[in-house]
Design a protein around this motif. Structure first.
Motif, mmCIF file in Angstrom:
data_model
loop_
_atom_site.group_PDB
_atom_site.id
_atom_site.type_symbol
_atom_site.label_atom_id
_atom_site.label_comp_id
_atom_site.label_asym_id
_atom_site.label_seq_id
_atom_site.Cartn_x
_atom_site.Cartn_y
_atom_site.Cartn_z
ATOM 1 N N TYR A 182 4.719 1.089 0.137
ATOM 2 C CA TYR A 182 3.907 1.473 -1.015
ATOM 3 C C TYR A 182 2.589 2.085 -0.534
ATOM 4 O O TYR A 182 2.160 3.135 -1.032
ATOM 5 C CB TYR A 182 3.625 0.255 -1.900
ATOM 6 N N GLY A 183 1.943 1.426 0.417
ATOM 7 C CA GLY A 183 0.658 1.925 0.920
ATOM 8 C C GLY A 183 0.769 3.309 1.536
ATOM 9 O O GLY A 183 -0.089 4.171 1.304
ATOM 10 N N MET A 184 1.833 3.537 2.313
ATOM 11 C CA MET A 184 2.022 4.870 2.908
ATOM 12 C C MET A 184 2.289 5.911 1.829
ATOM 13 O O MET A 184 1.749 7.021 1.887
ATOM 14 C CB MET A 184 3.159 4.836 3.927
ATOM 15 N N SER A 185 3.115 5.556 0.854
ATOM 16 C CA SER A 185 3.415 6.478 -0.248
ATOM 17 C C SER A 185 2.151 6.755 -1.068
ATOM 18 O O SER A 185 1.893 7.897 -1.451
ATOM 19 C CB SER A 185 4.496 5.887 -1.158
ATOM 20 N N TYR A 186 1.386 5.710 -1.315
ATOM 21 C CA TYR A 186 0.133 5.844 -2.061
ATOM 22 C C TYR A 186 -0.817 6.778 -1.319
ATOM 23 O O TYR A 186 -1.423 7.666 -1.915
ATOM 24 C CB TYR A 186 -0.510 4.466 -2.249
ATOM 25 N N PHE A 187 -0.942 6.582 -0.016
ATOM 26 C CA PHE A 187 -1.827 7.428 0.781
ATOM 27 C C PHE A 187 -1.425 8.896 0.666
ATOM 28 O O PHE A 187 -2.266 9.761 0.430
ATOM 29 C CB PHE A 187 -1.814 6.984 2.252
ATOM 30 N N PHE A 227 -10.503 -1.678 -0.309
ATOM 31 C CA PHE A 227 -9.289 -2.169 -0.978
ATOM 32 C C PHE A 227 -8.050 -1.883 -0.136
ATOM 33 O O PHE A 227 -7.120 -2.685 -0.101
ATOM 34 C CB PHE A 227 -9.156 -1.573 -2.380
ATOM 35 N N THR A 228 -8.036 -0.771 0.556
ATOM 36 C CA THR A 228 -6.926 -0.440 1.444
ATOM 37 C C THR A 228 -6.829 -1.468 2.569
ATOM 38 O O THR A 228 -5.726 -1.889 2.940
ATOM 39 C CB THR A 228 -7.118 0.975 2.036
ATOM 40 N N VAL A 229 -7.969 -1.876 3.090
ATOM 41 C CA VAL A 229 -7.987 -2.879 4.153
ATOM 42 C C VAL A 229 -7.432 -4.213 3.630
ATOM 43 O O VAL A 229 -6.646 -4.875 4.312
ATOM 44 C CB VAL A 229 -9.419 -3.055 4.705
ATOM 45 N N ILE A 230 -7.799 -4.578 2.408
ATOM 46 C CA ILE A 230 -7.324 -5.834 1.816
ATOM 47 C C ILE A 230 -5.808 -5.787 1.606
ATOM 48 O O ILE A 230 -5.083 -6.706 1.990
ATOM 49 C CB ILE A 230 -8.059 -6.135 0.500
ATOM 50 N N PHE A 231 -5.315 -4.710 0.981
ATOM 51 C CA PHE A 231 -3.881 -4.591 0.727
ATOM 52 C C PHE A 231 -3.105 -4.480 2.041
ATOM 53 O O PHE A 231 -2.048 -5.079 2.199
ATOM 54 C CB PHE A 231 -3.574 -3.401 -0.171
ATOM 55 N N GLY A 232 -3.622 -3.695 2.966
ATOM 56 C CA GLY A 232 -2.969 -3.554 4.265
ATOM 57 C C GLY A 232 -2.957 -4.871 5.034
ATOM 58 O O GLY A 232 -1.963 -5.219 5.681
#
Length: 149
Positions: free
Chosen positions: A84-89, A52-57
């Motif tokens: 958002y992705g960095m904050s989520y990570f 899912f990270t790959v899809i969103f990224g």
């Protein structure tokens, strides 16, 4: 400049909305076989759920590339999704799940509420789960931290 900030903010906010809906209706639905690797302890650093990270990224990268020539709204929304992705990570993978040992337990009431909400989410499996977002915390977890509405 203000327009860029607004588009970036919109990308971030929309990502929380979309990720909540995708998490609740797809990951805990038809895509459960992929997502369940996140709800069970697995050996190794990666889990199938990381797809899912790959899809969103990939979505963020595509938007950034599409808007890079003119720095239009696509570029800035892609930046918001990336933020958002960095904050989520940092919140989800590092602070909550300790995939990397960068931080101690959270001290702020907001971060404690996020952590408690996510623990409650993991206390159930596919059905009857709670708290599908990350940054928007259900009221009950705010109250547990003594934060008034």
């Amino acid at each position: 400049m203000l327009e860029a900030i607004l588009w970036t903010f919109l990308g971030f906010v929309l990502m929380e909305v979309f990720s909540w809906a995708i998490h609740k209706y797809l990951m805990h639905g038809i895509l459960w076989n992929i997502h369940k690797t996140h709800h069970t302890h697995t050996k190794g650093f990666f889990e199938l759920n990381d797809l899912f990270t790959v899809i969103f990224g990939g979505t963020a990268i595509a938007l950034i590339l599409l808007g890079a020539e003119t720095f239009d709204y696509r570029f800035w929304i892609g930046c918001g999704i990336s933020l958002y992705g960095m904050s989520y990570f940092i919140l989800h993978d590092v602070l909550i799940h300790k995939r990397l040992s960068w931080f101690n337990r959270p001290k702020s009431k907001y971060l404690k509420a996020i952590t408690e909400a996510h623990k409650a989410h993991h206390s159930t499996q596919k059905n009857n789960s709670v708290s599908f977002g990350l940054f928007v915390v259900p009221r009950e977890f705010w109250k547990k931290q003594g934060i008034k509405e």
